[in-house]
Design an enzyme around this catalytic site. Structure first.
Site, short mmCIF file in Angstrom:
data_model
loop_
_atom_site.label_atom_id
_atom_site.label_comp_id
_atom_site.label_asym_id
_atom_site.label_seq_id
_atom_site.Cartn_x
_atom_site.Cartn_y
_atom_site.Cartn_z
CB SER A 5 -0.93 0.02 1.21
OG SER A 5 -0.17 0.11 2.40
CG ASP A 6 2.90 4.91 -1.14
OD1 ASP A 6 4.02 4.49 -0.79
OD2 ASP A 6 2.62 6.10 -1.21
CD GLN A 7 -0.90 8.24 3.66
OE1 GLN A 7 -1.97 7.77 4.01
NE2 GLN A 7 -0.21 9.06 4.42
#
Length: 91
Positions: free
Chosen positions: A59-61
Site C-alpha cells: 500500500s501507499d498514499q
C-alpha cells in the site's frame, strides 16, 4: 483493520525507490491515485519476492492539495511549512 479482523500479520518495509517512481510517474503526467496504486504494487512485488509463501498486501498514499503532490518532509522545518500550507484546505 487486519487486527480488528483477528488476523495475525507482520509489517515488512519494502526496499523500493519511492522518490524515483514518483518522479518518473509525475513526469509522465500520472494522476495521484495511479501513483499510489503503482507504489503499492511495487512494494507488494518486492516483499512477496522475498516471502513467496506469504500473502502480501502492498500500500501507499499520496497527499495532493491544489494540484501539488506533497512528499515526506525531510526535517521538522519542512514539515511545519507543509502543514502551514495545508491548514484550512481540503486535501
Amino acid at each position: 483493520m487486519l487486527e480488528n479482523a483477528g488476523i495475525t500479520f507482520d509489517k515488512i518495509p519494502a526496499d523500493v525507490d519511492e522518490e524515483k517512481i514518483l518522479n518518473t510517474m509525475c513526469d509522465q503526467g500520472a494522476k495521484p491515485e495511479d501513483i499510489a496504486l503503482e507504489l503499492g504494487r511495487k512494494k507488494a512485488i518486492e516483499v512477496s519476492s522475498k516471502n513467496p509463501d506469504a500473502y502480501t498486501i502492498g500500500s501507499d498514499q499520496i497527499l495532493e492539495c491544489d494540484g501539488i503532490l506533497f512528499q515526506k518532509a525531510h526535517d521538522v522545518n519542512e514539515a511545519r511549512a507543509k502543514l502551514k500550507t495545508l491548514r484550512g484546505k481540503k486535501h
